[in-house]
Design an enzyme around this catalytic site. Structure first.
Site: not given
Lengths: 386, 386
Positions: B163, B330, B363
């Site tokens: 991320s 995601d 995610h």
């Protein structure tokens, strides 16, 4: 009792397709709601276009989405903005006042003239606020059915709607199968998913976190409504109406007029400025408590649950013809949701046509210029009427 | 000047891989930022695990995500909760204190010990609040590079992150190519998309709409921080961390303990209750102003823009070996974003391996139990070290 909004006109159907006829009717109760509460009477604001024919066979009900109103094809009497679905409803469009008697009603719970939390509770003489009962999509359809009774329309040629409008169409088809010859369900779903509920809950929490919300008691003189919270709710929802690709195409990472980053917290990016504007301008036209009630109704919506847990049961024995349309970039009510409805219709032996259209615009595509959508709906409605 | 957090320990590297060594170092300035401001000095809180070998060739930097901290593999000293990435970092894991000297630093702008808006401005003796300069992802990497200097580490065996952590990895590879032997970028992107910016802007507006935010001045005695706005921001963001399918599997439309709908506005659905809890509990551990600053840094992030508008330029002549991983569910940083990085690496002639893994978790998958992710990272790091 009938009150008038917009251009007053004689009772009876308007001959002027360009302007429509906007009214509020008070439908006498008792009006029993799914949640167990009973309203003594309900106001329904609506607009009509075109003329009901002698056979009373050309009526089309248009159902609006979460924040919509009954001014589907004519200028809004206060803002002067064009109707919200002039691409679908109007002269030369698939739903045409030259051929159809068109009705669009503001949903129960809203704030555009129909009974909702901002309405005065006749029992107390004060606005209901959070004393307004929680309503359902089926309650909305029931109120519309009473309106149709009032207008002398027993059977509708078609009930048409996108997004939450499509959910009302489904409720109509399930609740009044003998009153609906055809049903057009666009960019919709037969139940709210966990993700749908989650986004709505963010919006509700944003409103309720605004100190001006005051448990919904902000209708008094001098009170300030919870505009900051409502704007944030709208911003979050608005993202779900657009596709990632559409946002990228429309805004990308382009900056505002100034050409460099501010290294501050002003709206540097066009998408920030756009979203802020969407949020703030929404608060001019919508009531925060209505937003709570209508999102709640949508989250409660699960047509299968209302019919023994099996969606096909909702359409058992139905003679209604269905037309379903989804958009490939709609991630709010994706194609899989429409497909689930089609499977249920097939299982119930109902007549259903379904098409997934390609559009870059995400969920909002149903309101935008998608010629293929118009061709699909036009062809379907002409086939039903023939 | 070095201050200590958590378990105090002698200077030097900890031999105890289970607990790590948590510290804050004040790195002397002037520290020039991308935005033009200069900090006199910066505090960086960090934790280390394992021992730097004699060749100083086994250092691995772990970069954390938006709301993370430096306690990557050990219990949080205050909450007692396990480290946030014990599945990836720890004995027997791909990043292993038995083989690696592991460093994880709290990012500049955060609130877990590194300099940020809640820190005291030495020039005034009061918290910076919104006088803290806006920072960038590259500024975060620069501060980490100074920390590496302080620790005597010139070349990193690997920089690893998911991320926003992956964005720091990319900044490291682009800014310090001769200091990074390998780069592991998981569930990340080389720039924030319009939709990414839009979701962050909703969060920022939710915080700034909270009257307790008071332009960021809420650090005084008796002040109440803007927890309501921060909770809404977290709720909106949290939805983006999960997939629609994952939410459906985890919660669906299941109701809370009571078995029927309340027809009110309490949390009826489990997903509502879960989101509310996520929002509220987040406010216990995170500073609202830091949330503004770090989301801003992420929205400003566009590695191509920093390199003449062409992403491949960021990696020109790089000898770093890259490993990229994305997850098919995601939708925050979808596979297409990783693929764009791989294309740029290929264009630059850099060594890159890339895999899209299947996971229902959206995610958040990079933080969860995905054995295939561990196999990929473990294999890559062993190949690099060999």
């Amino acid at each position: 009792m009938t009150a008038f909004l917009g251009t007053p006109s004689a009772l009876g159907m308007s001959e002027d397709a360009r302007f429509g006829l906007s009214r509020v009717v008070t439908l006498p109760g008792p009006f029993a709601l799914d949640g167990g509460a009973v309203l003594a009477a309900v106001d329904i604001a609506y607009e009509t276009y075109g003329t009901l024919n002698a056979e009373r066979s050309n009526a089309v009900l248009i159902c609006h989405a979460l924040t919509g109103d009954h001014h589907v094809a004519s200028d809004h009497p206060r803002t002067g903005k064009p109707g919200w679905w002039t691409r679908m409803v109007g002269p030369g469009q698939p739903v045409d006042p030259a051929r159809h008697f068109i009705v669009c009603a503001n949903v129960l719970g809203s704030c555009m003239g129909s009974s909702g939390p901002a309405s005065v509770d006749p029992a107390t003489g004060r606005p209901y606020a959070m004393r307004f009962p929680v309503i359902t999509l089926r309650d909305m359809a029931r109120a519309q059915a009473l309106l149709m009774d009032h207008l002398g329309v027993r059977v509708l040629l078609a009930v048409v709607g996108g997004s939450m409008g499509g959910m009302q169409v489904l409720e109509w088809a399930a609740t009044y199968p003998d009153r609906v010859r055809s049903a057009v369900v666009i960019a919709s779903a037969a139940r709210h998913s966990a993700q749908n509920i989650a986004f709505h809950e963010v919006g509700r929490q944003a409103i309720m976190a605004d100190p001006n919300w005051r448990e919904g008691e902000y209708y008094g003189p001098g009170d300030v409504p919870p505009t900051a919270g409502l704007a944030v709710a709208r911003m979050a929802a608005h993202i779900t109406y657009l596709s990632e690709a559409g946002l990228t195409e429309k805004f990308g990472r382009r900056l505002q007029a100034r050409e460099t980053k501010s290294f501050g917290f002003d709206a540097d990016f066009q998408v920030e400025s756009y979203l802020r504007h969407q949020g703030i301008s929404f608060t001019d036209r919508f009531d925060a408590n209505s937003y709570l009630y209508i999102t709640r109704a949508m989250d409660y919506f699960d047509l299968a649950e209302e019919h023994g847990g099996r969606l096909a049961n909702a359409f058992a024995g139905s003679a209604t013809r269905f037309c379903l349309v989804s958009f490939d970039s709609d991630w709010l009510y994706p194609t899989s949701e429409s497909r689930a409805i089609v499977h249920a219709l097939n299982a119930a032996g109902a007549a259903a046509s379904f098409v997934e259209l390609s559009s870059p615009f995400g969920h909002d595509a149903f309101l935008l210029d998608v010629p293929e959508l118009n061709r699909v709906v036009d062809g379907f409605l002409r086939a039903v009427a023939a």
